[in-house]
Design a protein around this motif. Structure first.
Motif, PDB file in Angstrom:
ATOM      1  N   VAL A  35       0.868  -1.175   0.000  1.00 54.22           N
ATOM      2  CA  VAL A  35       0.000   0.000   0.000  1.00 54.22           C
ATOM      3  C   VAL A  35       0.901   1.219   0.000  1.00 54.22           C
ATOM      4  CG1 VAL A  35      -1.769   1.323   1.202  1.00 54.22           C
ATOM      5  CG2 VAL A  35      -1.856  -1.165   1.234  1.00 54.22           C
ATOM      6  N   LEU A  36       0.681   2.087  -0.977  1.00 54.28           N
ATOM      7  CA  LEU A  36       1.391   3.357  -1.075  1.00 54.28           C
ATOM      8  C   LEU A  36       0.407   4.434  -0.634  1.00 54.28           C
ATOM      9  CD1 LEU A  36       4.099   4.581  -2.021  1.00 54.28           C
ATOM     10  CD2 LEU A  36       3.095   4.772  -4.301  1.00 54.28           C
ATOM     11  N   ARG A  37       0.796   5.254   0.337  1.00 53.36           N
ATOM     12  CA  ARG A  37      -0.087   6.309   0.855  1.00 53.36           C
ATOM     13  C   ARG A  37       0.587   7.651   0.693  1.00 53.36           C
ATOM     14  NH1 ARG A  37      -4.360   4.091   3.435  1.00 53.36           N
ATOM     15  NH2 ARG A  37      -4.108   1.998   4.249  1.00 53.36           N
ATOM     16  N   LEU A  38      -0.257   8.667   0.502  1.00 55.15           N
ATOM     17  CA  LEU A  38       0.231  10.029   0.322  1.00 55.15           C
ATOM     18  C   LEU A  38      -0.685  10.981   1.064  1.00 55.15           C
ATOM     19  CD1 LEU A  38       2.051  12.122  -1.180  1.00 55.15           C
ATOM     20  CD2 LEU A  38       0.412  11.987  -3.075  1.00 55.15           C
ATOM     21  N   GLY A  39      -0.109  11.876   1.821  1.00 53.87           N
ATOM     22  CA  GLY A  39      -0.850  12.957   2.469  1.00 53.87           C
ATOM     23  C   GLY A  39      -0.203  14.267   2.069  1.00 53.87           C
ATOM     24  N   LEU A  49      -5.021  16.526   2.192  1.00 58.20           N
ATOM     25  CA  LEU A  49      -5.635  15.603   1.237  1.00 58.20           C
ATOM     26  C   LEU A  49      -4.831  14.313   1.273  1.00 58.20           C
ATOM     27  CD1 LEU A  49      -6.156  18.028  -1.764  1.00 58.20           C
ATOM     28  CD2 LEU A  49      -7.857  17.242  -0.124  1.00 58.20           C
ATOM     29  N   SER A  50      -5.504  13.195   1.070  1.00 54.30           N
ATOM     30  CA  SER A  50      -4.781  11.931   1.114  1.00 54.30           C
ATOM     31  C   SER A  50      -5.277  10.991   0.021  1.00 54.30           C
ATOM     32  CB  SER A  50      -4.925  11.263   2.482  1.00 54.30           C
ATOM     33  OG  SER A  50      -6.274  10.956   2.731  1.00 54.30           O
ATOM     34  N   ALA A  51      -4.410  10.061  -0.319  1.00 54.55           N
ATOM     35  CA  ALA A  51      -4.735   9.036  -1.310  1.00 54.55           C
ATOM     36  C   ALA A  51      -4.008   7.760  -0.923  1.00 54.55           C
ATOM     37  CB  ALA A  51      -4.311   9.482  -2.708  1.00 54.55           C
ATOM     38  N   ALA A  52      -4.616   6.637  -1.244  1.00 56.33           N
ATOM     39  CA  ALA A  52      -4.000   5.333  -1.011  1.00 56.33           C
ATOM     40  C   ALA A  52      -4.019   4.558  -2.319  1.00 56.33           C
ATOM     41  CB  ALA A  52      -4.749   4.560   0.065  1.00 56.33           C
ATOM     42  N   LEU A  53      -2.947   3.832  -2.565  1.00 53.89           N
ATOM     43  CA  LEU A  53      -2.834   3.054  -3.787  1.00 53.89           C
ATOM     44  C   LEU A  53      -2.374   1.636  -3.437  1.00 53.89           C
ATOM     45  CD1 LEU A  53      -2.875   2.957  -6.895  1.00 53.89           C
ATOM     46  CD2 LEU A  53      -0.489   3.743  -6.845  1.00 53.89           C
ATOM     47  N   PRO A  54      -3.331   0.681  -3.349  1.00 50.26           N
ATOM     48  CA  PRO A  54      -2.934  -0.721  -3.139  1.00 50.26           C
ATOM     49  C   PRO A  54      -2.245  -1.242  -4.402  1.00 50.26           C
ATOM     50  CG  PRO A  54      -5.253  -0.371  -2.606  1.00 50.26           C
ATOM     51  CD  PRO A  54      -4.781   0.852  -3.316  1.00 50.26           C
ATOM     52  N   LEU A  55      -1.168  -1.978  -4.213  1.00 49.97           N
ATOM     53  CA  LEU A  55      -0.397  -2.536  -5.326  1.00 49.97           C
ATOM     54  C   LEU A  55      -0.196  -4.025  -5.103  1.00 49.97           C
ATOM     55  CD1 LEU A  55       2.384   0.213  -5.390  1.00 49.97           C
ATOM     56  CD2 LEU A  55       0.524  -0.035  -7.038  1.00 49.97           C
ATOM     57  N   THR A  56      -0.281  -4.785  -6.177  1.00 50.70           N
ATOM     58  CA  THR A  56      -0.023  -6.220  -6.131  1.00 50.70           C
ATOM     59  C   THR A  56       1.055  -6.531  -7.156  1.00 50.70           C
ATOM     60  OG1 THR A  56      -2.318  -6.668  -5.557  1.00 50.70           O
ATOM     61  CG2 THR A  56      -1.030  -8.512  -6.409  1.00 50.70           C
ATOM     62  N   VAL A  57       2.093  -7.216  -6.714  1.00 45.74           N
ATOM     63  CA  VAL A  57       3.161  -7.620  -7.629  1.00 45.74           C
ATOM     64  C   VAL A  57       3.150  -9.139  -7.707  1.00 45.74           C
ATOM     65  CG1 VAL A  57       5.631  -7.539  -8.119  1.00 45.74           C
ATOM     66  CG2 VAL A  57       4.531  -5.608  -6.966  1.00 45.74           C
ATOM     67  N   GLU A  58       3.007  -9.641  -8.926  1.00 42.45           N
ATOM     68  CA  GLU A  58       3.004 -11.082  -9.156  1.00 42.45           C
ATOM     69  C   GLU A  58       4.203 -11.443 -10.011  1.00 42.45           C
ATOM     70  OE1 GLU A  58      -0.706 -11.967 -11.014  1.00 42.45           O
ATOM     71  OE2 GLU A  58      -1.872 -11.479  -9.226  1.00 42.45           O
ATOM     72  N   GLY A  59       4.891 -12.500  -9.622  1.00 45.47           N
ATOM     73  CA  GLY A  59       6.038 -12.941 -10.400  1.00 45.47           C
ATOM     74  C   GLY A  59       7.063 -13.624  -9.526  1.00 45.47           C
ATOM     75  N   VAL A  67       2.912  -5.695 -12.112  1.00 45.92           N
ATOM     76  CA  VAL A  67       2.472  -4.837 -11.017  1.00 45.92           C
ATOM     77  C   VAL A  67       1.046  -4.414 -11.323  1.00 45.92           C
ATOM     78  CG1 VAL A  67       2.896  -2.731  -9.714  1.00 45.92           C
ATOM     79  CG2 VAL A  67       4.822  -3.995 -10.683  1.00 45.92           C
ATOM     80  N   GLY A  68       0.131  -4.726 -10.403  1.00 46.62           N
ATOM     81  CA  GLY A  68      -1.271  -4.392 -10.600  1.00 46.62           C
ATOM     82  C   GLY A  68      -1.703  -3.266  -9.695  1.00 46.62           C
ATOM     83  N   ALA A  69      -2.480  -2.338 -10.266  1.00 44.89           N
ATOM     84  CA  ALA A  69      -3.061  -1.231  -9.502  1.00 44.89           C
ATOM     85  C   ALA A  69      -4.384  -0.865 -10.157  1.00 44.89           C
ATOM     86  CB  ALA A  69      -2.128  -0.026  -9.493  1.00 44.89           C
TER      87      ALA A  69
END
Length: 165
Positions: A35-39, A49-59, A67-69
């Motif tokens: 999870v990448l978060r930004l404030g 202001l904030s945002a969250a970006l869940p990321l999935t890496v398969e391999g 990398v999935g988002a």
């Protein structure tokens, strides 16, 4: 939210840099869930202001990893990051929570401090001080993320951030 105006050229550069930063962070990830978060606080704002970006890496940990988002979350995150990079009087923090290396172990956290349109990597101690209240994590040093960062010194994006108008 009311932002101070910036030129379209400055914002286009900030948007390009935001995408570069995200590609650089995502390109360094090993397989797992993140999870990448930004404030971001900007002058004249009542709340950050904030945002969250869940990321999935398969391999397998190679260059061929996927990398999935979620597209909308990615776009929102990139837009907020671009706003923070383009606004001279913005500040905040971006941090990456990585999965635990052991089944019941703590997560790993890297942090970057946003100030004057630049993301500077925090040391493990700085990250712990910034985010550590009650966080069950191991803090590690964050690498440089800007175009041209070699891990030495600060990024200097955008040059307008250092001009007094």
């Amino acid at each position: 939210m009311k932002l101070k105006p910036v030129s379209m050229e400055v914002f286009a550069e900030a948007r390009g840099e935001a995408h570069y930063v995200l590609a650089r962070v995502m390109g360094d990830l090993a397989p797992g869930e993140y999870v990448l978060r930004l404030g971001v606080d900007m002058e004249g704002q009542e709340r950050p202001l904030s945002a969250a970006l869940p990321l999935t890496v398969e391999g397998t940990g190679s260059l061929d990893d996927l990398v999935g988002a979620d597209g909308k979350r990615f776009d929102n995150f990139a837009l907020l990051l671009a706003c923070g990079l383009a606004q001279r009087l913005s500040y905040g923090v971006m941090y990456l929570r990585s999965p635990a290396s052991e089944p019941d172990g703590p997560a790993t956290v890297q942090a970057w401090r946003l100030a004057w349109g630049v993301l500077n990597g925090c040391t493990a101690a700085e990250a712990a001080e910034l985010l550590g209240d009650g966080v069950q994590a191991v803090f590690v040093d964050a690498p440089g993320v800007h175009g041209g960062d070699d891990g030495e010194g600060e990024g200097i994006y955008p040059p307008e951030a250092y001009r007094i108008v």
